[in-house]
Design a protein around this motif. Structure first.
Motif, PDB file in Angstrom:
ATOM      1  N   VAL A 101       5.616 -85.584 -39.510  1.00  0.00           N
ATOM      2  CA  VAL A 101       6.616 -84.575 -39.873  1.00  0.00           C
ATOM      3  C   VAL A 101       7.739 -85.227 -40.672  1.00  0.00           C
ATOM      4  CG1 VAL A 101       8.411 -83.033 -38.971  1.00  0.00           C
ATOM      5  CG2 VAL A 101       6.125 -82.996 -37.967  1.00  0.00           C
ATOM      6  N   ALA A 102       8.271 -86.343 -40.182  1.00  0.00           N
ATOM      7  CA  ALA A 102       9.386 -87.017 -40.843  1.00  0.00           C
ATOM      8  C   ALA A 102       9.025 -87.497 -42.241  1.00  0.00           C
ATOM      9  CB  ALA A 102       9.866 -88.188 -39.999  1.00  0.00           C
ATOM     10  N   CYS A 103       7.753 -87.819 -42.452  1.00  0.00           N
ATOM     11  CA  CYS A 103       7.293 -88.316 -43.763  1.00  0.00           C
ATOM     12  C   CYS A 103       6.943 -87.194 -44.728  1.00  0.00           C
ATOM     13  CB  CYS A 103       6.078 -89.226 -43.581  1.00  0.00           C
ATOM     14  SG  CYS A 103       6.434 -90.758 -42.704  1.00  0.00           S
ATOM     15  N   GLY A 104       7.024 -85.949 -44.284  1.00  0.00           N
ATOM     16  CA  GLY A 104       6.671 -84.827 -45.151  1.00  0.00           C
ATOM     17  C   GLY A 104       5.188 -84.579 -45.251  1.00  0.00           C
ATOM     18  N   THR A 149       9.655 -96.594 -44.654  1.00  0.00           N
ATOM     19  CA  THR A 149       8.586 -97.416 -45.223  1.00  0.00           C
ATOM     20  C   THR A 149       7.697 -96.590 -46.146  1.00  0.00           C
ATOM     21  OG1 THR A 149       8.574 -98.852 -43.276  1.00  0.00           O
ATOM     22  CG2 THR A 149       6.619 -98.894 -44.673  1.00  0.00           C
ATOM     23  N   VAL A 150       7.373 -95.382 -45.723  1.00  0.00           N
ATOM     24  CA  VAL A 150       6.530 -94.498 -46.536  1.00  0.00           C
ATOM     25  C   VAL A 150       7.228 -94.179 -47.854  1.00  0.00           C
ATOM     26  CG1 VAL A 150       5.620 -92.144 -46.704  1.00  0.00           C
ATOM     27  CG2 VAL A 150       5.199 -93.507 -44.650  1.00  0.00           C
ATOM     28  N   ARG A 151       8.522 -93.869 -47.800  1.00  0.00           N
ATOM     29  CA  ARG A 151       9.268 -93.555 -49.020  1.00  0.00           C
ATOM     30  C   ARG A 151       9.351 -94.759 -49.946  1.00  0.00           C
ATOM     31  NH1 ARG A 151       9.534 -88.222 -50.006  1.00  0.00           N
ATOM     32  NH2 ARG A 151       9.449 -87.220 -47.969  1.00  0.00           N
ATOM     33  N   THR A 154       5.239 -95.971 -50.934  1.00  0.00           N
ATOM     34  CA  THR A 154       4.319 -95.032 -51.578  1.00  0.00           C
ATOM     35  C   THR A 154       5.092 -94.162 -52.565  1.00  0.00           C
ATOM     36  OG1 THR A 154       4.547 -93.102 -50.107  1.00  0.00           O
ATOM     37  CG2 THR A 154       3.105 -94.897 -49.361  1.00  0.00           C
ATOM     38  N   ALA A 155       4.364 -93.438 -53.384  1.00  0.00           N
ATOM     39  CA  ALA A 155       4.986 -92.564 -54.390  1.00  0.00           C
ATOM     40  C   ALA A 155       4.951 -91.113 -53.949  1.00  0.00           C
ATOM     41  CB  ALA A 155       4.258 -92.715 -55.725  1.00  0.00           C
ATOM     42  N   ILE A 156       4.961 -90.880 -52.643  1.00  0.00           N
ATOM     43  CA  ILE A 156       4.754 -89.525 -52.134  1.00  0.00           C
ATOM     44  C   ILE A 156       5.867 -88.565 -52.540  1.00  0.00           C
ATOM     45  CG2 ILE A 156       5.900 -89.909 -49.893  1.00  0.00           C
ATOM     46  CD1 ILE A 156       3.578 -88.164 -48.721  1.00  0.00           C
ATOM     47  N   GLY A 157       7.077 -89.053 -52.764  1.00  0.00           N
ATOM     48  CA  GLY A 157       8.169 -88.147 -53.108  1.00  0.00           C
ATOM     49  C   GLY A 157       8.622 -88.241 -54.552  1.00  0.00           C
ATOM     50  N   GLU A 158       7.878 -88.954 -55.370  1.00  0.00           N
ATOM     51  CA  GLU A 158       8.367 -89.227 -56.718  1.00  0.00           C
ATOM     52  C   GLU A 158       8.072 -88.127 -57.728  1.00  0.00           C
ATOM     53  OE1 GLU A 158       6.970 -92.987 -58.049  1.00  0.00           O
ATOM     54  OE2 GLU A 158       8.051 -94.117 -56.505  1.00  0.00           O
ATOM     55  N   ASN A 159       7.003 -87.401 -57.558  1.00  0.00           N
ATOM     56  CA  ASN A 159       6.600 -86.428 -58.564  1.00  0.00           C
ATOM     57  C   ASN A 159       6.872 -85.000 -58.106  1.00  0.00           C
ATOM     58  OD1 ASN A 159       5.355 -88.409 -60.353  1.00  0.00           O
ATOM     59  ND2 ASN A 159       3.867 -88.649 -58.708  1.00  0.00           N
ATOM     60  N   ALA A 316      -0.258 -89.687 -50.205  1.00  0.00           N
ATOM     61  CA  ALA A 316      -0.314 -89.223 -48.819  1.00  0.00           C
ATOM     62  C   ALA A 316      -1.359 -89.990 -48.019  1.00  0.00           C
ATOM     63  CB  ALA A 316      -0.615 -87.723 -48.771  1.00  0.00           C
ATOM     64  N   ASN A 317      -2.459 -90.333 -48.659  1.00  0.00           N
ATOM     65  CA  ASN A 317      -3.491 -91.109 -47.962  1.00  0.00           C
ATOM     66  C   ASN A 317      -2.948 -92.467 -47.533  1.00  0.00           C
ATOM     67  OD1 ASN A 317      -5.306 -89.023 -48.413  1.00  0.00           O
ATOM     68  ND2 ASN A 317      -6.077 -89.901 -50.312  1.00  0.00           N
ATOM     69  N   ALA A 318      -2.171 -93.087 -48.416  1.00  0.00           N
ATOM     70  CA  ALA A 318      -1.546 -94.365 -48.066  1.00  0.00           C
ATOM     71  C   ALA A 318      -0.501 -94.154 -46.977  1.00  0.00           C
ATOM     72  CB  ALA A 318      -0.903 -94.994 -49.307  1.00  0.00           C
ATOM     73  N   ALA A 319       0.218 -93.046 -47.047  1.00  0.00           N
ATOM     74  CA  ALA A 319       1.239 -92.745 -46.040  1.00  0.00           C
ATOM     75  C   ALA A 319       0.625 -92.541 -44.658  1.00  0.00           C
ATOM     76  CB  ALA A 319       2.028 -91.500 -46.448  1.00  0.00           C
ATOM     77  N   GLU A 320      -0.546 -91.902 -44.622  1.00  0.00           N
ATOM     78  CA  GLU A 320      -1.228 -91.681 -43.337  1.00  0.00           C
ATOM     79  C   GLU A 320      -1.544 -93.020 -42.667  1.00  0.00           C
ATOM     80  OE1 GLU A 320      -1.568 -89.026 -41.725  1.00  0.00           O
ATOM     81  OE2 GLU A 320      -1.759 -87.305 -43.074  1.00  0.00           O
ATOM     82  N   SER A 321      -1.937 -94.013 -43.457  1.00  0.00           N
ATOM     83  CA  SER A 321      -2.232 -95.337 -42.900  1.00  0.00           C
ATOM     84  C   SER A 321      -0.968 -95.978 -42.328  1.00  0.00           C
ATOM     85  CB  SER A 321      -2.829 -96.245 -43.984  1.00  0.00           C
ATOM     86  OG  SER A 321      -4.060 -95.735 -44.440  1.00  0.00           O
ATOM     87  N   LEU A 322       0.153 -95.803 -43.029  1.00  0.00           N
ATOM     88  CA  LEU A 322       1.421 -96.351 -42.546  1.00  0.00           C
ATOM     89  C   LEU A 322       1.860 -95.652 -41.266  1.00  0.00           C
ATOM     90  CD1 LEU A 322       3.305 -96.717 -45.951  1.00  0.00           C
ATOM     91  CD2 LEU A 322       2.445 -98.571 -44.497  1.00  0.00           C
ATOM     92  N   VAL A 323       1.619 -94.356 -41.189  1.00  0.00           N
ATOM     93  CA  VAL A 323       1.958 -93.608 -39.967  1.00  0.00           C
ATOM     94  C   VAL A 323       1.097 -94.090 -38.798  1.00  0.00           C
ATOM     95  CG1 VAL A 323       1.761 -91.339 -38.862  1.00  0.00           C
ATOM     96  CG2 VAL A 323       2.870 -91.551 -41.093  1.00  0.00           C
ATOM     97  N   GLN A 324      -0.187 -94.294 -39.054  1.00  0.00           N
ATOM     98  CA  GLN A 324      -1.077 -94.794 -38.010  1.00  0.00           C
ATOM     99  C   GLN A 324      -0.619 -96.145 -37.496  1.00  0.00           C
ATOM    100  OE1 GLN A 324      -3.566 -93.046 -36.636  1.00  0.00           O
ATOM    101  NE2 GLN A 324      -3.916 -94.713 -35.177  1.00  0.00           N
ATOM    102  N   GLN A 325      -0.214 -97.027 -38.426  1.00  0.00           N
ATOM    103  CA  GLN A 325       0.275 -98.346 -38.034  1.00  0.00           C
ATOM    104  C   GLN A 325       1.584 -98.221 -37.267  1.00  0.00           C
ATOM    105  OE1 GLN A 325      -1.397-101.392 -38.564  1.00  0.00           O
ATOM    106  NE2 GLN A 325       0.122-101.950 -37.023  1.00  0.00           N
TER     107      GLN A 325
END
Length: 421
Positions: A101-104, A149-151, A154-159, A316-325
């Motif tokens: 949730v926090a990572c969007g 870390t996700v922000r 990763t580029a999840i919020g850039e575009n 988001a796929n990369a973010a999911e891995s960071l969330v899992q870790q």
């Protein structure tokens, strides 16, 4: 210790249900205190936005149905209605859910950044209410750390993935300094309001909102210290406008090629960036033929949004891995906390034995016993006392045939001996 994350969101519940279960800011402190009191939760926090209402709790015993019943009762909503659309996550799944949730990653708009600020507000309100203890507090901090870390990684919020934001992002590509630009926004609906918000956040100070009714234009303009005008005033405003973004429900074009040509002459052919978000179009297609106009349609923006969504999905796929870790790291630290009380008690016991043997040694020295003998006796006495309780328990484990426990004891004691039965 056990965590639970329970709630409803835009994926599971209609707007009608979400509105009925939302918490207003002035309700939150009292609601948190009532929640802890009535469901027996030791710690609690509430996240309430237009897209979700979620309860985060640390409880001795997980009781999701009691928590759901409290939520239904608090808002005077049918329990059956909530049972049809709620979700509940426990322990590691609850930790992972909060981090997503926090990572969007669980947002209506993938990767949107506002949710992290809303989570931080939830944390602050729980602290104010006195319902945030050490465990839930640690979980929030771990959640914020993972989101950061996700922000960062990763580029999840850039575009941009909204039409309004895509329009503003294109404007940034045309003008090196948006703060010096004047924007003319035609219309006063939700999209234009969002465009005005994004422009204001990018430093645009001169915003003019044109609409058929002055009152609606003023409602949008005043929020951003802008100017409200009627559609009839556009020819006077256009020569001073660097950015023109239009989104109305008009069935006929509002801006024609002739009006734009006259404005360009007065601007001495200084370029104008135009975005026509309306369907049907507000700006005649022929305007795009003019040399000093950059005209984009809603289809152009949708292409940008679609491409950016692909980019965000990869991120988001990369973010999911960071969330899992992040989840695994937090749960490991949590398990380590379980040993703190045992370690503290063991250290206190060892310190009592040490002090007892030290006092004996000091008395022996005072009675004239040789220092070498005193040190030898101190070492023997301390060793015997430290080994006594473990020795008794190890013999008992062996006598009871609890060989698996013996192996664990060997690991705890850091021994490397052959297994013998």
């Amino acid at each position: 210790m056990a965590f639970i994350a329970l709630g409803i969101n835009h994926k599971t519940a209609s707007v009608d249900v979400r509105e009925r279960v939302a918490f207003s800011p002035d309700q939150l402190v009292a609601a948190l205190q009532q929640l802890c009191s009535e469901v027996g939760s030791r710690e609690a926090a509430i996240l309430s936005t237009c897209n979700r209402s979620e309860l985060y709790l640390e409880m001795e015993k997980l009781q999701p149905q009691e928590v759901l019943a409290w939520l239904a009762n608090y808002h005077s909503v049918s329990l059956e209605d909530l049972q049809a659309c709620y979700y509940s996550h426990e322990n590691a799944d609850a930790v992972k859910h909060m981090m997503r949730v926090a990572c969007g990653l669980d947002s209506l708009v993938l990767g949107e950044p506002q949710i992290l600020g809303q989570m931080k507000s939830s944390y602050a309100v729980a602290r104010e209410a006195g319902t945030l203890g050490p465990l839930l507090g640690r979980l929030f901090q771990a959640t914020f750390s993972t989101a950061k870390t996700v922000r960062t990684d990763t580029a999840i919020g850039e575009n941009p993935v909204s039409v309004a934001f895509a329009a503003v992002s294109l404007a940034k590509q045309i003008f090196s300094n948006l703060g010096k630009s004047q924007a003319l926004l035609i219309g006063a609906g939700e999209t234009i309001t969002l465009v005005a918000k994004h422009l204001h956040e990018q430093g645009v100070e001169k915003i003019v909102v044109a609409n058929r009714t002055l009152e609606r234009a003023a409602n949008v303009a005043q929020e951003f210290a802008g100017q409200a005008v009627l559609l009839a005033d556009i020819p006077d405003i256009l020569p001073h406008s660097d950015i023109v973004i239009s989104s109305t429900a008009s069935q006929l074009p509002i801006l024609g090629k002739g009006a734009v040509e006259r404005a360009l002459k007065l601007r001495r052919h200084k370029p104008i960036f135009m975005v026509d978000i309306a369907v049907p179009r507000d700006i005649e297609a022929e305007v795009g033929e003019l040399d000093d106009v950059y005209l984009y349609t809603v289809d152009d923006l949708h292409e940008v949004v679609a491409e950016n969504l692909k980019s965000r999905q990869a991120a988001a796929n990369a973010a999911e891995s960071l969330v899992q870790q992040g989840t695994q790291d937090f749960m490991q630290r949590l398990r380590e906390l379980d040993a703190v009380d045992v370690l503290r008690a063991y250290r206190q016991q060892a310190e009592v034995l040490r002090d007892d043997e030290l006092q004996k040694a000091l008395r022996s020295l005072g009675n004239g016993v040789a220092a070498e003998d005193v040190l030898a006796q101190l070492a023997r006495g301390l060793t015997n006392k430290l080994l006594h309780a473990p020795s008794v328990q190890l013999k008992r484990l062996s006598a009871d045939g609890r060989y698996a426990d013996l192996m664990v004891a060997q690991e705890v004691l850091g021994l490397n001996v052959s297994e013998t039965h």
